[in-house]
Design a protein around this motif. Structure first.
Motif, PDB file in Angstrom:
ATOM      1  N   THR A 142       0.826  -1.199   0.000  1.00  0.00           N
ATOM      2  CA  THR A 142       0.000   0.000   0.000  1.00  0.00           C
ATOM      3  C   THR A 142       0.856   1.244   0.000  1.00  0.00           C
ATOM      4  O   THR A 142       1.900   1.289   0.666  1.00  0.00           O
ATOM      5  N   GLU A 143       0.418   2.243  -0.732  1.00  0.00           N
ATOM      6  CA  GLU A 143       1.154   3.500  -0.796  1.00  0.00           C
ATOM      7  C   GLU A 143       0.787   4.347   0.417  1.00  0.00           C
ATOM      8  O   GLU A 143       0.094   5.356   0.327  1.00  0.00           O
ATOM      9  N   GLY A 144       1.283   3.917   1.565  1.00  0.00           N
ATOM     10  CA  GLY A 144       1.027   4.632   2.812  1.00  0.00           C
ATOM     11  C   GLY A 144       2.318   4.792   3.581  1.00  0.00           C
ATOM     12  O   GLY A 144       3.291   4.072   3.338  1.00  0.00           O
ATOM     13  N   PRO A 145       2.363   5.729   4.524  1.00  0.00           N
ATOM     14  CA  PRO A 145       3.586   5.944   5.298  1.00  0.00           C
ATOM     15  C   PRO A 145       3.806   4.853   6.333  1.00  0.00           C
ATOM     16  O   PRO A 145       2.904   4.070   6.637  1.00  0.00           O
ATOM     17  N   ALA A 146       5.017   4.817   6.884  1.00  0.00           N
ATOM     18  CA  ALA A 146       5.286   3.910   7.997  1.00  0.00           C
ATOM     19  C   ALA A 146       4.296   4.194   9.110  1.00  0.00           C
ATOM     20  O   ALA A 146       3.997   5.350   9.422  1.00  0.00           O
ATOM     21  N   GLY A 147       3.767   3.162   9.705  1.00  0.00           N
ATOM     22  CA  GLY A 147       2.778   3.312  10.769  1.00  0.00           C
ATOM     23  C   GLY A 147       1.342   3.220  10.303  1.00  0.00           C
ATOM     24  O   GLY A 147       0.422   3.233  11.122  1.00  0.00           O
ATOM     25  N   SER A 148       1.131   3.105   8.994  1.00  0.00           N
ATOM     26  CA  SER A 148      -0.235   3.115   8.463  1.00  0.00           C
ATOM     27  C   SER A 148      -0.922   1.760   8.505  1.00  0.00           C
ATOM     28  O   SER A 148      -2.133   1.679   8.349  1.00  0.00           O
ATOM     29  N   ALA A 149      -0.170   0.682   8.720  1.00  0.00           N
ATOM     30  CA  ALA A 149      -0.791  -0.649   8.740  1.00  0.00           C
ATOM     31  C   ALA A 149      -1.787  -0.774   9.892  1.00  0.00           C
ATOM     32  O   ALA A 149      -2.858  -1.355   9.734  1.00  0.00           O
ATOM     33  N   ARG A 150      -1.430  -0.227  11.021  1.00  0.00           N
ATOM     34  CA  ARG A 150      -2.322  -0.319  12.189  1.00  0.00           C
ATOM     35  C   ARG A 150      -3.667   0.328  11.892  1.00  0.00           C
ATOM     36  O   ARG A 150      -4.718  -0.275  12.129  1.00  0.00           O
ATOM     37  N   GLY A 151      -3.628   1.562  11.357  1.00  0.00           N
ATOM     38  CA  GLY A 151      -4.874   2.254  11.038  1.00  0.00           C
ATOM     39  C   GLY A 151      -5.667   1.530   9.969  1.00  0.00           C
ATOM     40  O   GLY A 151      -6.891   1.412  10.058  1.00  0.00           O
ATOM     41  N   GLY A 152      -4.968   1.028   8.956  1.00  0.00           N
ATOM     42  CA  GLY A 152      -5.645   0.291   7.897  1.00  0.00           C
ATOM     43  C   GLY A 152      -6.309  -0.963   8.421  1.00  0.00           C
ATOM     44  O   GLY A 152      -7.447  -1.285   8.051  1.00  0.00           O
ATOM     45  N   ALA A 153      -5.604  -1.665   9.291  1.00  0.00           N
ATOM     46  CA  ALA A 153      -6.158  -2.893   9.862  1.00  0.00           C
ATOM     47  C   ALA A 153      -7.359  -2.593  10.758  1.00  0.00           C
ATOM     48  O   ALA A 153      -8.353  -3.330  10.752  1.00  0.00           O
TER      49      ALA A 153
END
Length: 207
Positions: free
Chosen positions: A66-77
């Protein structure tokens, strides 16, 4: 003296005991339920495993980035957990290697664009065309390639992936040749090959 003899015997037993007998059985853990501790993974369970026999019949694994910044996996999940069938995936991997299991394995998030690639550019698309799609495939999203989409996964993500792909394959009985990059099955962003390096690594690691 007796203590020394006991210590020596225990040390010898540890040396002679096969490593396989001392290490956890990853395949057995992968077939369990609940929120197990998985050696080599920092897993955050937003949705626990249920009875694997009642899970959706996943036949493939699709690797996304995903074209997101570091730390974005938590919010996405977390957003995925609130709305499981929205566009997204079941499993999210942060740049530090943390894995978020976001969606119950009985539900199907919306991901892939229909497996419409049929040019055989990366793999033989005969078996994948309109078949390796959201309904048949569990998705794994690696976050953190913003602002440079060509940036590869971090070392921590690769280390987590080495374990995670084994767990997914063992849990759902997915053959090695059914681990796919998103770009292998769909026409994607021309700037980079989404998921290709990670899917290639998984196949190179083998069984």
């Amino acid at each position: 003296m007796n203590f020394r003899l006991l210590a020596t015997a225990l040390f010898a037993f540890a040396i002679l005991t096969p490593a396989s007998a001392q290490s956890p059985d990853l395949a057995a853990i992968a077939r369990g339920s609940g929120t197990p501790e998985i050696p080599g993974l920092k897993m955050v369970w937003l949705a626990p495993w249920g009875d694997v026999a009642k899970a959706h019949p996943w036949r493939n694994i699709i690797v996304h980035q995903t074209e997101g910044p570091a730390g974005s996996a938590r919010g996405g999940a977390q957003e995925q957990a609130k709305n499981p069938t929205r566009r997204g995936v079941t499993v999210w991997v942060e740049t530090d290697g943390t894995v978020y299991w976001a969606v119950p394995e009985t539900l199907v998030p919306t991901h892939t664009d229909g497996a419409d690639r049929n040019d055989n550019k990366y793999i033989d698309n005969g078996p994948t065309f309109h078949q390796v799609n959201a309904v048949t495939s569990i998705g794994v999203e690696f976050a953190g390639n913003y602002p440079d989409v060509t940036r590869g996964a971090t070392e921590a993500q690769i280390a987590a992936w080495r374990v995670l792909v084994k767990v997914l394959r063992a849990r759902y009985g997915i053959p090695l040749d059914r681990v796919y990059a998103h770009n292998w099955i769909d026409y994607k962003d021309a700037r980079y090959c989404e998921g290709c390096a990670l899917a290639t690594l998984a196949r190179q690691w083998g069984e």
